[in-house]
Design an enzyme around this catalytic site. Sequence first.
Site, PDB file in Angstrom:
ATOM      1  N   GLU A 172       1.649  -4.884  30.551  1.00 52.83           N
ATOM      2  CA  GLU A 172       1.565  -6.242  30.368  1.00 52.83           C
ATOM      3  C   GLU A 172       1.751  -7.196  28.799  1.00 52.83           C
ATOM      4  OE1 GLU A 172      -1.538  -8.047  32.949  1.00 52.83           O
ATOM      5  OE2 GLU A 172      -1.661  -6.367  33.099  1.00 52.83           O
TER       6      GLU A 172
ATOM      7  N   HIS B 260      -4.916 -15.412  34.762  1.00 50.58           N
ATOM      8  CA  HIS B 260      -3.194 -15.264  35.268  1.00 50.58           C
ATOM      9  C   HIS B 260      -2.844 -16.503  35.469  1.00 50.58           C
ATOM     10  CE1 HIS B 260      -2.883 -11.485  34.027  1.00 50.58           C
ATOM     11  NE2 HIS B 260      -2.988 -10.505  35.114  1.00 50.58           N
TER      12      HIS B 260
ATOM     13  N   HIS C  81       3.876  -8.936  35.256  1.00 48.80           N
ATOM     14  CA  HIS C  81       3.172  -7.887  36.766  1.00 48.80           C
ATOM     15  C   HIS C  81       3.403  -6.878  37.277  1.00 48.80           C
ATOM     16  CE1 HIS C  81      -1.538  -7.038  36.716  1.00 48.80           C
ATOM     17  NE2 HIS C  81      -1.659  -8.112  36.573  1.00 48.80           N
TER      18      HIS C  81
END
Length: 361
Positions: free
Chosen positions: A325, A123, A193
Site C-alpha cells: 500500500e 481505511h 489495497h
Amino acid sequence: MDDKGSEGRLTGEKINIKMTITQADFGVTSKGQSVSLFTLTNNTVTVKISTFGATIVSIQVPDKNKKISDVVLGFDSVKGYEAKNPYFGATVGRVSGRIGQGKFTLNGESYQLAINNGPNHLHGGLEGFDKKIFQASVQNDSLQLVYVSPDGEEGYPGEVTLTVTYTLRDDNGLVVDYHATSNQPTPISLTNHSYFNLAGHEAGSINDHLLQILADEYAESDLKTLLNSGRLIPVTDSIFDLRQRLVIGERIHDIPGGGFDVSFKHPNQSLDYVCARVEHPDSGRVLEVMTNQPAVHLYTGNFLDASLTGKQGHSYPKHSALCLEMQNFPNAINLPSFPNCVLKPGEAYRSTTIYKFSVSS
C-alpha cells in the site's frame, strides 16, 4: 500536497501505450445500483476494474511458460465486495490506514470519525471509498473513475472530488493515478489495497515468494492497536530489514502479531525507483512497485482465515497474499513528525503508483 511527476508518466509521450478497454456488467448492489466491470488489456497483461470502489478485481499475468494466472485475490461479482470484505483490490480513503480513536484536530476544530477497527478509524470508515460507486469514462488510453464525497461523509470535513485513473502500459506497468480537490481543508491519503499472490490467487500461500523493500527505516507501531507512534526506527539489525531479498516464509513467523503490518519510509519518491520487489521463483513472475508517496505499507494477509469464498469458489487462508500500500503514513494527521496529509482548497492532491509485471530470466 504532493504534485510531483504523476502527469509525465501518463501522457504517453515517452511510452507507446497499446491498450484496449471494454465494458461489461458486474451485477447490482443491494441498493439497486448497477456496477460495471472494465477490462484493460495490452495483449500480455489483462486487468479488470470495477466501478464499485474503483476496485482491481483481476490481474492476469503470464508465467515463464506463458501460462496465464490471476494474481490478485477477489470475488466473482459485486455481491462479494459489498459483503464482508478485507478491501480486496479497493481504492481506500479518504485516509488509508488507521487514525487513532478516529480523532483529529484541524484549524482548531475537533473531528470525530467513524470507528471501525477496534478503537480506531481504518481505511475511510464504515463506508469508505471502497464501497462507493464511481462514474467511469474512457479517456484516450486510460480508464477514469470519479467519485464526489460530500462534506461530513464518515465525519470528514469538506466536499472532495476524487479521480482515479488506470493506465496499462505496453511494458506491463499498471499506473494508478489519484487526483483530488476539496472545498475545505481535509486530511487525505489514498492507496490501492490489492492482495497479490504471484503463484495465482488460489495458490494458498506466499511463503515461497521472494520479497525486497528498499527502506532504511520503518514506523514504530503499537502491537495491540497497530497504531503508528510517529517514531521512525532504523531497520538495521532488525527483523524489518528487507533490503536484501529474502524468502517470506523464512521471516514472516518471526514478526510480532503474526505477520507484517508495517509502514516503511520510502527513500526515493521517484517513479523510476523500484522501492519494492516481489518474485515467485517457480512461475518466474515478478512484481516491481514504484511510487511518489512517502510510505510503503506491507501487509501479509494476517487476518485472512479462509472464511471467505473468493473467485471460482476458492478460499483465502492466512498469509495467502500480500499488500503493498503506497500512501502517506497512517495516523499522519495526528503526528507532526510525518509528512503533511491536509488538502486545502485551491490545491490538488496527486499520488501515483506503478505496479510493473515481468518474468525473471
